[in-house]
Design a protein around this motif. Structure first.
Motif, PDB file in Angstrom:
ATOM      1  N   ALA A   5       0.837  -1.198   0.000  1.00  0.00           N
ATOM      2  CA  ALA A   5       0.000   0.000   0.000  1.00  0.00           C
ATOM      3  C   ALA A   5       0.871   1.247   0.000  1.00  0.00           C
ATOM      4  O   ALA A   5       0.575   2.211  -0.702  1.00  0.00           O
ATOM      5  N   ASP A   6       1.958   1.229   0.759  1.00  0.00           N
ATOM      6  CA  ASP A   6       2.851   2.384   0.788  1.00  0.00           C
ATOM      7  C   ASP A   6       3.513   2.619  -0.574  1.00  0.00           C
ATOM      8  O   ASP A   6       3.727   3.765  -0.967  1.00  0.00           O
ATOM      9  N   VAL A   7       3.808   1.536  -1.288  1.00  0.00           N
ATOM     10  CA  VAL A   7       4.370   1.674  -2.637  1.00  0.00           C
ATOM     11  C   VAL A   7       3.340   2.321  -3.563  1.00  0.00           C
ATOM     12  O   VAL A   7       3.655   3.255  -4.314  1.00  0.00           O
ATOM     13  N   VAL A   8       2.102   1.857  -3.500  1.00  0.00           N
ATOM     14  CA  VAL A   8       1.035   2.421  -4.336  1.00  0.00           C
ATOM     15  C   VAL A   8       0.819   3.892  -3.980  1.00  0.00           C
ATOM     16  O   VAL A   8       0.689   4.745  -4.865  1.00  0.00           O
ATOM     17  N   ILE A   9       0.804   4.199  -2.699  1.00  0.00           N
ATOM     18  CA  ILE A   9       0.642   5.592  -2.263  1.00  0.00           C
ATOM     19  C   ILE A   9       1.780   6.453  -2.817  1.00  0.00           C
ATOM     20  O   ILE A   9       1.550   7.552  -3.308  1.00  0.00           O
ATOM     21  N   GLY A  10       2.996   5.944  -2.759  1.00  0.00           N
ATOM     22  CA  GLY A  10       4.138   6.687  -3.295  1.00  0.00           C
ATOM     23  C   GLY A  10       4.035   6.934  -4.785  1.00  0.00           C
ATOM     24  O   GLY A  10       4.412   8.001  -5.279  1.00  0.00           O
ATOM     25  N   LEU A  11       3.497   5.963  -5.511  1.00  0.00           N
ATOM     26  CA  LEU A  11       3.337   6.129  -6.959  1.00  0.00           C
ATOM     27  C   LEU A  11       2.202   7.102  -7.300  1.00  0.00           C
ATOM     28  O   LEU A  11       2.337   7.924  -8.206  1.00  0.00           O
ATOM     29  N   LEU A  12       1.096   7.000  -6.577  1.00  0.00           N
ATOM     30  CA  LEU A  12      -0.053   7.862  -6.868  1.00  0.00           C
ATOM     31  C   LEU A  12       0.133   9.289  -6.357  1.00  0.00           C
ATOM     32  O   LEU A  12      -0.377  10.232  -6.951  1.00  0.00           O
ATOM     33  N   PHE A  13       0.861   9.425  -5.254  1.00  0.00           N
ATOM     34  CA  PHE A  13       0.998  10.732  -4.605  1.00  0.00           C
ATOM     35  C   PHE A  13       2.467  11.015  -4.305  1.00  0.00           C
ATOM     36  O   PHE A  13       2.894  10.962  -3.142  1.00  0.00           O
ATOM     37  N   PRO A  14       3.262  11.312  -5.334  1.00  0.00           N
ATOM     38  CA  PRO A  14       4.696  11.517  -5.112  1.00  0.00           C
ATOM     39  C   PRO A  14       5.013  12.679  -4.175  1.00  0.00           C
ATOM     40  O   PRO A  14       6.092  12.717  -3.579  1.00  0.00           O
ATOM     41  N   ASP A  15       4.090  13.625  -4.023  1.00  0.00           N
ATOM     42  CA  ASP A  15       4.313  14.752  -3.107  1.00  0.00           C
ATOM     43  C   ASP A  15       3.942  14.395  -1.666  1.00  0.00           C
ATOM     44  O   ASP A  15       4.087  15.216  -0.772  1.00  0.00           O
ATOM     45  N   GLY A  16       3.447  13.173  -1.475  1.00  0.00           N
ATOM     46  CA  GLY A  16       3.101  12.714  -0.140  1.00  0.00           C
ATOM     47  C   GLY A  16       1.673  13.040   0.256  1.00  0.00           C
ATOM     48  O   GLY A  16       0.964  13.769  -0.428  1.00  0.00           O
ATOM     49  N   LEU A  17       1.260  12.458   1.362  1.00  0.00           N
ATOM     50  CA  LEU A  17      -0.066  12.665   1.930  1.00  0.00           C
ATOM     51  C   LEU A  17       0.078  12.883   3.422  1.00  0.00           C
ATOM     52  O   LEU A  17       1.054  12.433   4.035  1.00  0.00           O
ATOM     53  N   SER A  18      -0.907  13.517   4.009  1.00  0.00           N
ATOM     54  CA  SER A  18      -0.907  13.618   5.465  1.00  0.00           C
ATOM     55  C   SER A  18      -1.079  12.212   6.030  1.00  0.00           C
ATOM     56  O   SER A  18      -1.591  11.306   5.354  1.00  0.00           O
ATOM     57  N   ALA A  19      -0.679  12.005   7.250  1.00  0.00           N
ATOM     58  CA  ALA A  19      -0.781  10.688   7.884  1.00  0.00           C
ATOM     59  C   ALA A  19      -2.226  10.205   7.911  1.00  0.00           C
ATOM     60  O   ALA A  19      -2.506   9.022   7.679  1.00  0.00           O
ATOM     61  N   GLU A  20      -3.147  11.112   8.167  1.00  0.00           N
ATOM     62  CA  GLU A  20      -4.567  10.756   8.246  1.00  0.00           C
ATOM     63  C   GLU A  20      -5.090  10.272   6.891  1.00  0.00           C
ATOM     64  O   GLU A  20      -5.752   9.243   6.797  1.00  0.00           O
ATOM     65  N   VAL A  21      -4.789  11.008   5.832  1.00  0.00           N
ATOM     66  CA  VAL A  21      -5.259  10.639   4.493  1.00  0.00           C
ATOM     67  C   VAL A  21      -4.566   9.360   4.026  1.00  0.00           C
ATOM     68  O   VAL A  21      -5.201   8.476   3.443  1.00  0.00           O
ATOM     69  N   ALA A  22      -3.283   9.229   4.309  1.00  0.00           N
ATOM     70  CA  ALA A  22      -2.550   8.012   3.927  1.00  0.00           C
ATOM     71  C   ALA A  22      -3.181   6.791   4.591  1.00  0.00           C
ATOM     72  O   ALA A  22      -3.289   5.729   3.966  1.00  0.00           O
ATOM     73  N   GLU A  23      -3.629   6.920   5.824  1.00  0.00           N
ATOM     74  CA  GLU A  23      -4.261   5.786   6.519  1.00  0.00           C
ATOM     75  C   GLU A  23      -5.586   5.410   5.860  1.00  0.00           C
ATOM     76  O   GLU A  23      -5.904   4.229   5.719  1.00  0.00           O
ATOM     77  N   VAL A  24      -6.358   6.392   5.430  1.00  0.00           N
ATOM     78  CA  VAL A  24      -7.612   6.113   4.717  1.00  0.00           C
ATOM     79  C   VAL A  24      -7.311   5.361   3.419  1.00  0.00           C
ATOM     80  O   VAL A  24      -7.972   4.372   3.087  1.00  0.00           O
TER      81      VAL A  24
END
Length: 65
Positions: A5-24
Motif C-alpha cells: 500500500a505504501d508503494v502504491v501511495i508513493g506512486l499515486l501521490f509523489p508529493d506525499g499525503l498527510s498521515a490521516e489521508v494516507a491511513e484512509v
C-alpha cells in the motif's frame, strides 16, 4: 499489504499525503482489490479533501492503467 500500500501511495501521490489521508488510502487498498475502479475512487477522494470544489472529474477505465 501495508508495504505494498505504501508503494502504491508513493506512486499515486509523489508529493506525499498527510498521515490521516494516507491511513484512509491504506485501509481502502487493504479492503478492496487493486483495480482501476479502486484507484479512481482513491484519487477522487484525495482530490476532494485537498481541493474541495463543486466540480468532479471522472476518469474512465482507460484513463487509469
Amino acid at each position: 499489504m501495508s508495504g505494498d500500500a505504501d508503494v502504491v501511495i508513493g506512486l499515486l501521490f509523489p508529493d506525499g499525503l498527510s498521515a490521516e489521508v494516507a491511513e484512509v488510502v491504506r485501509r481502502t487498498l487493504q479492503s478492496d482489490a487493486v483495480s482501476a475502479s479502486t484507484v479512481r475512487r482513491i484519487l477522487g477522494t484525495v482530490d476532494q479533501q485537498r481541493w474541495p470544489s463543486p466540480f468532479s472529474v471522472r476518469l474512465s477505465k482507460d484513463d487509469v492503467a
